[in-house]
Design a protein around this motif. Structure first.
Motif, PDB file in Angstrom:
ATOM      1  N   ASP A 111       9.143  24.183  88.429  1.00 22.69           N
ATOM      2  CA  ASP A 111       9.411  23.926  89.997  1.00 22.69           C
ATOM      3  C   ASP A 111      10.238  25.099  90.480  1.00 22.69           C
ATOM      4  OD1 ASP A 111       8.261  21.540  89.664  1.00 22.69           O
ATOM      5  OD2 ASP A 111      10.135  20.444  89.322  1.00 22.69           O
TER       6      ASP A 111
ATOM      7  N   GLU B 119      12.588  26.603  93.105  1.00 25.86           N
ATOM      8  CA  GLU B 119      13.473  25.846  94.148  1.00 25.86           C
ATOM      9  C   GLU B 119      14.778  26.400  94.016  1.00 25.86           C
ATOM     10  OE1 GLU B 119      13.733  21.628  93.588  1.00 25.86           O
ATOM     11  OE2 GLU B 119      13.512  22.025  91.380  1.00 25.86           O
TER      12      GLU B 119
ATOM     13  N   HIS C 110       6.009  21.882  95.541  1.00 30.70           N
ATOM     14  CA  HIS C 110       6.882  20.997  95.059  1.00 30.70           C
ATOM     15  C   HIS C 110       7.579  20.384  96.236  1.00 30.70           C
ATOM     16  CE1 HIS C 110       9.825  18.999  92.518  1.00 30.70           C
ATOM     17  NE2 HIS C 110      10.760  19.887  92.911  1.00 30.70           N
TER      18      HIS C 110
ATOM     19  N   HIS D  61      10.542  17.986  98.179  1.00 31.27           N
ATOM     20  CA  HIS D  61      11.535  17.059  98.416  1.00 31.27           C
ATOM     21  C   HIS D  61      11.757  16.638  99.656  1.00 31.27           C
ATOM     22  CE1 HIS D  61      13.956  17.679  94.392  1.00 31.27           C
ATOM     23  NE2 HIS D  61      13.254  18.654  94.367  1.00 31.27           N
TER      24      HIS D  61
ATOM     25  N   GLY E  78       9.407  15.754  94.396  1.00 27.24           N
ATOM     26  CA  GLY E  78      10.831  16.005  94.011  1.00 27.24           C
ATOM     27  C   GLY E  78      11.656  14.585  93.738  1.00 27.24           C
TER      28      GLY E  78
ATOM     29  N   ARG F 179      12.676  22.698  85.966  1.00 23.07           N
ATOM     30  CA  ARG F 179      13.056  23.510  87.138  1.00 23.07           C
ATOM     31  C   ARG F 179      13.395  24.761  87.100  1.00 23.07           C
ATOM     32  NH1 ARG F 179      15.800  18.420  86.782  1.00 23.07           N
ATOM     33  NH2 ARG F 179      15.182  16.864  88.139  1.00 23.07           N
TER      34      ARG F 179
HETATM   35 ZN    ZN Z   1      12.944  19.786  92.631  1.00 23.69          ZN
END
Ligand code: ZN
Length: 327
Positions: free
Chosen positions: A13, A15, A97, A99, A145, A284
């Motif tokens: 992921d 981020e 991904h 959120h 997420g 992550r």
């Molecule tokens: Zn995430």
């Protein structure tokens, strides 16, 4: 990939390092930067272990939290264009991904707004539109997420022609969102989701649809197994008693220091019995900043190099796994 190889997806992921960054801070994603070198090293190790090319899947954030925080949802794709080009040249896949974090003006804080179906839909649709603008093609692979999934989100993902989703974590039950983090719904229970890939039912994402077809969105669960053999005999027995009739499997992470290299013994056993048919791991990007996780992951890869299981595995992209799946 040979016909008999077990497909393995390794998802990262991509981020921000801190999920609750101040809007406008535009801090670099140091974890992702570190991941590039770490996974170049891991790729070499896995290629030696499996004696075949290793392809990874990178799930990029392009949702409204990124837009609000960085001025544009495509910030990382632009800032790290060279790195993404390097990954694509290596045969890797870029997925999304998403959120559903929303800036609460009154609270001056991010709110995990997973109780708000229309916001979740906005987050998914805008991410997929940005992806198409940036990469000039549709995004085929998705990971949600905050371990969030719902029938509504799945309907949107189907409409967006997503081929494969890697959100579900079999055996996860009773996991609460951190109390310190404002949220509008809790993490859905995933205790009983299947441990092998399935086409989810439209009325219940936790169950396989009747009459599975190869053209549908495929849900690939993260690899879960009973960690009992890692615990020693009396602790494993106590755990069985404590859990009664509840499932004993839970996601096993190759970078978790308490899992360690014996992970492969457990997985070889479950692949041999047919309880598992694929493997899927997710990490992550900011995990690469944690020295313990980094060391544990490298030790897991080194252990796989020595393990009999290795030559039967093929590290493929999410889309390649989707293509090789048969009901
Ligand atoms: Zn995430």
């Amino acid at each position: 990939m040979t016909e008999r190889a077990t497909p393995v997806v390794f998802a990262i992921d991509v981020e921000p390092d801190d999920p609750e960054f101040p809007p406008g801070s535009a801090a670099p994603w140091l974890g992702f930067e570190r991941c590039i070198d770490l996974f170049d090293e891991i790729r070499d190790g896995l290629e030696r272990a499996t004696r075949s090319p290793v392809r990874l899947s990178w799930f990029l954030r392009m949702d409204p939290q990124i837009e609000r925080g960085y001025g544009t949802a495509s910030w990382a794709a632009e800032r790290y264009a060279t790195q993404f080009e390097h990954l694509r040249r290596s045969g890797d896949e870029i997925g999304l991904h998403t959120h559903a974090w929303r800036w609460g003006e009154q609270q001056s804080r991010w709110i995990v707004d997973v109780g708000n179906e229309s916001w979740i839909e906005d987050c998914a649709r805008s991410s997929f539109a940005t992806y198409r603008d940036v990469f000039g093609e549709r995004c085929r692979a998705h990971r949600s997420g905050d371990r969030f999934m719902s029938n509504g989100l799945l309907a949107v993902l189907r409409e967006l022609e997503v081929d494969i989703d890697l959100t579900v974590e079999p055996g996860m039950r009773g996991v609460r969102m951190a109390r310190s983090r404002p949220h509008t719904a809790d993490i859905p229970d995933m205790a009983l989701v299947p441990r092998i890939p399935y086409v989810p039912s439209q009325s219940d994402w936790r169950r396989p649809a009747l009459g599975q077809s190869t053209g549908d969105l495929l849900m690939v669960p993260l690899t879960s197994a009973d960690p009992g053999p890692l615990l020693g005999s009396w602790r494993a027995a106590a755990r069985r008693v404590r859990n009664g009739r509840r499932v004993l499997h839970r996601p096993l992470l190759p970078w978790a220091p308490n899992v360690g290299p014996r992970l492969w013994d457990i997985l070889a056993c479950d692949l041999g019995s047919g309880e598992l048919t694929t493997l899927a791991f997710a990490m992550r990007s900011h995990g690469a900043l944690d020295e313990q996780s980094r060391v544990a992951l490298l030790a897991s890869v080194a252990a796989l190099e020595r393990h009999d299981l290795a030559p039967s595995l093929a590290f493929v992209t999410a889309t390649e796994m989707r293509k090789s799946w048969r009901p």
